[in-house]
Design a protein around this motif. Structure first.
Motif, PDB file in Angstrom:
ATOM      1  N   CYS A 433       0.858  -1.179   0.000  1.00 15.39           N
ATOM      2  CA  CYS A 433       0.000   0.000   0.000  1.00 15.39           C
ATOM      3  C   CYS A 433       0.895   1.231   0.000  1.00 15.39           C
ATOM      4  O   CYS A 433       1.879   1.278   0.740  1.00 15.39           O
ATOM      5  CB  CYS A 433      -0.899  -0.002   1.237  1.00 15.39           C
ATOM      6  SG  CYS A 433      -1.746   1.572   1.495  1.00 15.39           S
ATOM      7  N   LYS A 435       0.374   4.100   1.143  1.00 17.27           N
ATOM      8  CA  LYS A 435       0.351   4.827   2.420  1.00 17.27           C
ATOM      9  C   LYS A 435       0.925   3.992   3.568  1.00 17.27           C
ATOM     10  O   LYS A 435       1.665   4.491   4.399  1.00 17.27           O
ATOM     11  CB  LYS A 435      -1.089   5.221   2.781  1.00 17.27           C
ATOM     12  CG  LYS A 435      -1.621   6.324   1.901  1.00 17.27           C
ATOM     13  CD  LYS A 435      -2.953   6.841   2.430  1.00 17.27           C
ATOM     14  CE  LYS A 435      -3.776   7.390   1.273  1.00 17.27           C
ATOM     15  NZ  LYS A 435      -5.178   6.953   1.306  1.00 17.27           N
ATOM     16  N   CYS A 436       0.558   2.715   3.602  1.00 18.73           N
ATOM     17  CA  CYS A 436       0.879   1.911   4.791  1.00 18.73           C
ATOM     18  C   CYS A 436       2.119   1.022   4.628  1.00 18.73           C
ATOM     19  O   CYS A 436       2.583   0.432   5.600  1.00 18.73           O
ATOM     20  CB  CYS A 436      -0.297   1.023   5.180  1.00 18.73           C
ATOM     21  SG  CYS A 436      -1.861   1.896   5.183  1.00 18.73           S
ATOM     22  N   CYS A 474      -6.352  -2.098   0.496  1.00 17.52           N
ATOM     23  CA  CYS A 474      -5.504  -2.171   1.684  1.00 17.52           C
ATOM     24  C   CYS A 474      -6.367  -2.458   2.914  1.00 17.52           C
ATOM     25  O   CYS A 474      -7.312  -1.729   3.184  1.00 17.52           O
ATOM     26  CB  CYS A 474      -4.755  -0.858   1.866  1.00 17.52           C
ATOM     27  SG  CYS A 474      -3.923  -0.754   3.462  1.00 17.52           S
ATOM     28  N   LEU A 476      -5.781  -1.971   5.881  1.00 18.82           N
ATOM     29  CA  LEU A 476      -5.611  -0.971   6.948  1.00 18.82           C
ATOM     30  C   LEU A 476      -6.349   0.323   6.636  1.00 18.82           C
ATOM     31  O   LEU A 476      -7.174   0.791   7.421  1.00 18.82           O
ATOM     32  CB  LEU A 476      -4.127  -0.666   7.160  1.00 18.82           C
ATOM     33  CG  LEU A 476      -3.334  -1.549   8.117  1.00 18.82           C
ATOM     34  CD1 LEU A 476      -1.988  -0.926   8.418  1.00 18.82           C
ATOM     35  CD2 LEU A 476      -4.113  -1.792   9.413  1.00 18.82           C
ATOM     36  N   CYS A 477      -6.067   0.935   5.444  1.00 19.24           N
ATOM     37  CA  CYS A 477      -6.619   2.266   5.166  1.00 19.24           C
ATOM     38  C   CYS A 477      -7.698   2.244   4.102  1.00 19.24           C
ATOM     39  O   CYS A 477      -8.327   3.259   3.824  1.00 19.24           O
ATOM     40  CB  CYS A 477      -5.500   3.226   4.759  1.00 19.24           C
ATOM     41  SG  CYS A 477      -4.807   2.866   3.137  1.00 19.24           S
ATOM     42  N   SER A 479      -7.458   2.043   0.904  1.00 17.69           N
ATOM     43  CA  SER A 479      -7.177   2.570  -0.428  1.00 17.69           C
ATOM     44  C   SER A 479      -6.749   1.460  -1.386  1.00 17.69           C
ATOM     45  O   SER A 479      -6.451   0.350  -0.977  1.00 17.69           O
ATOM     46  CB  SER A 479      -6.130   3.694  -0.353  1.00 17.69           C
ATOM     47  OG  SER A 479      -5.012   3.268   0.381  1.00 17.69           O
TER      48      SER A 479
END
Ligand code: ANZ
Ligand code: ZN
Length: 810
Positions: A433, A435-436, A474, A476-477, A479
């Motif tokens: 990801c 972001k993550c 993702c 987690l987030c 996206s």
């Protein structure tokens, strides 16, 4: 009339009967003690080879023997189904790897079934099945969360034409197997498993494996490569930092005259940026390759770095050299060089004219070679007079007190790189990801399935181009993210399959309590080529599963047998040598029983087996004689049972029981199958003889046949069952158990003793074991052949050794 031994039909019928009766299905509910027999599972190449037949014949003998001995036996079978050959075949034949693999599995399953193995087929697993690899994806995530799986960059082989990563097996003489182009090295991020965290435990565990071959344990110990030493910090003379070295010889510290660092050491690469000579030297070193063996044999070369460090004890400045013999991947990638006492340092110092100091005294030492042994310290100031052993301790403690060093244990074992840039493997359940970063897929989305029926070409894994596989969310987030396209090393699958057989149909978790019932495997059989990696990884995984509280034993395999190779004309049977014998042809021509008997009889299981057509013929003849012997008995059964021949042949009865005792010991303790078979053959010979000269009654004859058939049944299960049921019409062979020894029959009523005169052998005599010593002595002197030689009046004394000999001294 003697019916023909129609093995083909007979074996087929019996195999169907076993399947119908589910004769070998294992259950956990039995009051009997469990026994888990396992052969290393095959790679489904499509065709059974003779090595497979040998492996599975041995396993089957053990499992059938244990079943007859009253154990609750499980012998499962499955397929190590991921891997490179399927990919290569798919490219070559323009098919999909899954199609190719499943077709091979069904072909090989048929072949294995024709061998008549006592396998519980209901537990069959294929590692390419998502119901299997789902659980290793789950395990991967647990281990990632525990920090036991991590990512770092590492070198791969890169084919510049096919633009793909190559496995080591695909690099032939430094070139890509398809393109023929010189392979390049490339650094890419990959996942690793922290097997090094378990190095000590894996080493210690070996001590308890007392039913493993010593040779295998030694190979594992060397691979783990524990070394006990000390790290020493040398301060850079400009005081900007330290160079840390690892040494197993702190006792030689006063003899250190320079430091040697690896070309890949941080200091080397920093210097390369500002010094072209150093830069050129490092570039040259990279050509040798990274294999330790190549580095060890290459000519020692080096370059002075221009920097100095301070000796921690003397305070003197010593130079730092960059040297090609220092490995970056071991210890600290830096060595304190003691030329007088280390072979490599000696060669290097001689070449570059560096000073040497003798610090360990020995009569054996001379100035032409390094003295590497232990001894008494000299030229070492306050440490003079200490022995090497004492000095190791004293110097290490001194360094610890001044914080310039500390005792350290080092292992050769490296962390295990598990990423493969291949299609036909278990997808690594990770997501990239933006972001993550790299995060694990959420567990409820498992399994991450490998798309099926995908055709592949040489340009690397199709996963990289498959949008449907690549795109994901993702966890987690939320996206848009992409999946990892690398797959797991296939050693990952074979590291825990033995546990899954116990919980084969469990879809809620990886393993359940049945695994604790069956594990550890009681008897594991496979090739010596797996002595290091597979067995080490399996022992490692077993510990991971133990630490996750999924199983409650640490070691997976209690007893290990490594079978020898099958040779023909002295060379290993292999496709590339073109000297293979197809097991299918053998089964078609002679039947599975003959094939099994030959394989088990021709050589001890752990040694290599030389192929022999005469040997096959011989085994087949033995089975035909057995067939005849039983039918002769059956044909005359009624007249015999009503006859009044009642004599019990003591010798045959003795032989029967001695054979039972021998075969039991050979199978239970000695792992000696060939000698077990030959003693049964001897018994059958004696039965044939006594039958011919009419010295055996019908009851004993029946007893010998019945028991011999049971003794033979682990080796030749079809014919044994068939003939046994012909003799005992209303009983089922499957209800029988291993015969026990009648120890009374093993007491011989008569023994043969030797008769000596003045220690020289003169005659033999048969005596009854009940005769008294007096009676024996009297009988001996009155024996005609003795009386001729000895004047009774001249006898000085007569010595008698019970049941053995009489010696007349004159
Ligand atoms: C000083 C010394 C003096 C050493 C002496 C040996 C004999 P094992 O036993 O296999 O663990 N060494 C350390 N790191 C190295 C590296 N990265 N590349 C090449 N050699 C390295 O070997 C430990 C010994 O190997 C260490 O002990 C070190 O040399 C060398 F008379 O240190 B010795
Ligand atoms: Zn994210």
């Amino acid at each position: 009339m003697l019916p023909e031994y129609t093995f083909k039909e007979l074996e087929k019928n019996i195999q169907s009967e076993w399947a119908e009766k589910k004769a070998f299905e294992a259950s956990e509910g039995s009051p009997k003690e469990k026994f888990y027999a396992l052969c290393m599972f095959p790679y489904p190449s499509g065709k059974l080879h003779m090595g497979h037949v040998r492996n599975y014949a041995i396993g089957d003998v053990i499992s059938r023997f244990k079943r007859l001995r009253g154990f609750n036996v499980m012998q499962p079978m499955g397929w190590d189904a991921f891997g490179l050959p399927a990919e290569n075949a798919a490219i070559k034949n323009n098919t999909a790897p899954d199609k190719w693999t499943y077709a091979n599995i069904s072909e090989m399953r048929n072949q294995l079934k024709q061998l008549g193995l006592a396998v519980d087929w209901s537990r069959e697993i294929a590692t390419c099945d998502s119901s299997y690899y789902k659980w290793e994806q789950w395990l991967f995530i647990q281990l990632f969360k525990k920090g036991l799986v991590y990512k770092k960059t590492s070198m791969v082989n890169w084919d510049p034409v096919d633009k793909t990563v190559l496995a080591n097996e695909q690099v032939i003489d430094g070139r890509g197997w398809r393109s023929g182009e010189i392979v390049e090295r490339k650094e890419i991020p990959q996942y690793f498993m922290k097997i090094t965290d378990y190095a000590e435990d894996l080493l210690e565990g070996l001590d308890e494996l007392n039913e493993w071959p010593e040779q295998v344990k030694t190979m594992q110990r060397n691979w783990i490569g524990k070394s006990v030493g000390c790290e020493v910090d040398f301060t850079l003379s400009d005081a900007t930092g330290v160079i840390r070295v690892y040494t197993t010889r702190p006792d030689t510290l006063m003899g250190a005259t320079y430091l040697a660092i690896a070309p890949e050491h941080k200091i080397s690469s920093d210097l390369a940026k500002i010094n072209t000579d150093i830069n050129d030297f490092i570039a040259e070193c990279k050509k040798i390759g990274v294999a330790e063996a190549d580095i060890a044999t290459a000519e020692k070369k080096g370059i002075f770095s221009g920097i100095y460090v301070t000796h921690p004890l003397t305070g003197k400045n010593i130079p730092v050299w960059i040297a090609n013999y220092v490995l970056i991947s071991y210890g600290e990638g830096a060595v304190m060089a003691v030329p007088y006492h280390d072979v490599r340092d000696f060669e290097f110092a001689t070449k570059y004219n560096l000073p040497m100091i003798e610090v360990i005294a020995s009569e054996a030492s001379n100035d032409n070679e390094a003295f590497v042994g232990d001894g008494i310290l000299i030229n070492s100031d306050e440490f003079n007079g200490l022995s090497s052993i004492e000095a190791k301790e004293v110097i290490a403690t001194k360094l610890e007190s001044t914080k310039q060093g500390r005792k350290k244990i080092q292992y050769r074992l490296r962390d295990w790189g598990i990423s493969r840039q291949r299609f036909w493997g278990c997808p690594i359940p990770m997501i990239k990801c933006e972001k993550c970063g790299d995060i694990p897929e959420s567990e409820q989305n498992l399994p991450i399935k490998l798309p099926s029926e995908i055709s592949i070409d040489a340009s690397g894994s199709p996963l990289k181009k498959l949008e449907t596989f690549l795109n994901c969310v993702c966890p987690l987030c939320g996206s848009q993210a992409t999946r990892e396209t690398d797959t797991l090393d296939t050693f990952f699958e074979s590291s825990w399959y033995f546990a899954r057989y116990a919980s084969f149909d469990q879809d809620k978790q990886m393993l359940d309590k049945r695994a604790n019932y069956w594990l550890p495997v009681d008897y594991y059989i496979g090739g010596i080529e797996h002595a290091i990696l597979h067995l080490l990884y399996a022992r490692f995984f077993n510990r991971l599963l133990y630490d996750l509280k999924l199983i409650n034993t640490k070691e997976p395999f209690k007893k290990l047998l490594t079978q020898g190779m099958v040779l023909k004309d002295g060379a290993k049977m292999s496709k590339s040598k073109g000297n293979t014998v197809d097991p299918q042809d053998l089964i078609d021509k002679y039947g599975a029983d003959t094939a099994r008997l030959f394989i088990m009889f021709a050589a001890p299981a752990e040694q290599s087996l030389e192929w022999s057509d005469e040997g096959i013929e011989g085994s087949h003849r033995f089975l035909k004689r057995l067939w005849k012997l039983v039918y002769e008995f059956i044909d005359h059964k009624e007249e015999q049972e009503t006859s009044n021949v009642i004599e019990i042949n003591q010798e045959l009865k003795y032989k029967l029981n001695a054979t039972i005792e021998k075969v039991t010991d050979d199978l239970e303790r000695r792992t000696s199958f060939n000698t077990a078979i030959s003693s049964i053959m001897e018994l059958m010979n004696m039965l044939t003889k006594t039958t011919q000269n009419n010295t055996v009654g019908p009851l004993l004859r029946k007893e010998v046949l019945n028991k011999a058939l049971i003794l033979l049944s682990p080796f030749v299960p079809h014919i044994s069952k068939f003939l046994w049921e012909k003799i005992n019409l209303n009983d089922s062979f499957e209800d029988q158990s291993w015969p026990s020894v009648d120890s009374k029959a093993l007491i011989k009523d008569e023994v043969t003793i030797v008769i000596q005169v003045n220690g020289k052998l003169k005659a033999n005599m048969i005596i009854s074991v009940e005769m008294s010593e007096e009676a024996i002595k009297e009988a001996v002197v009155n024996l005609e052949s003795v009386a001729k030689l000895v004047d009774q009046k001249k006898i000085k004394k007569i010595i008698y050794v019970k049941n053995r000999l009489v010696n007349i001294v004159i």
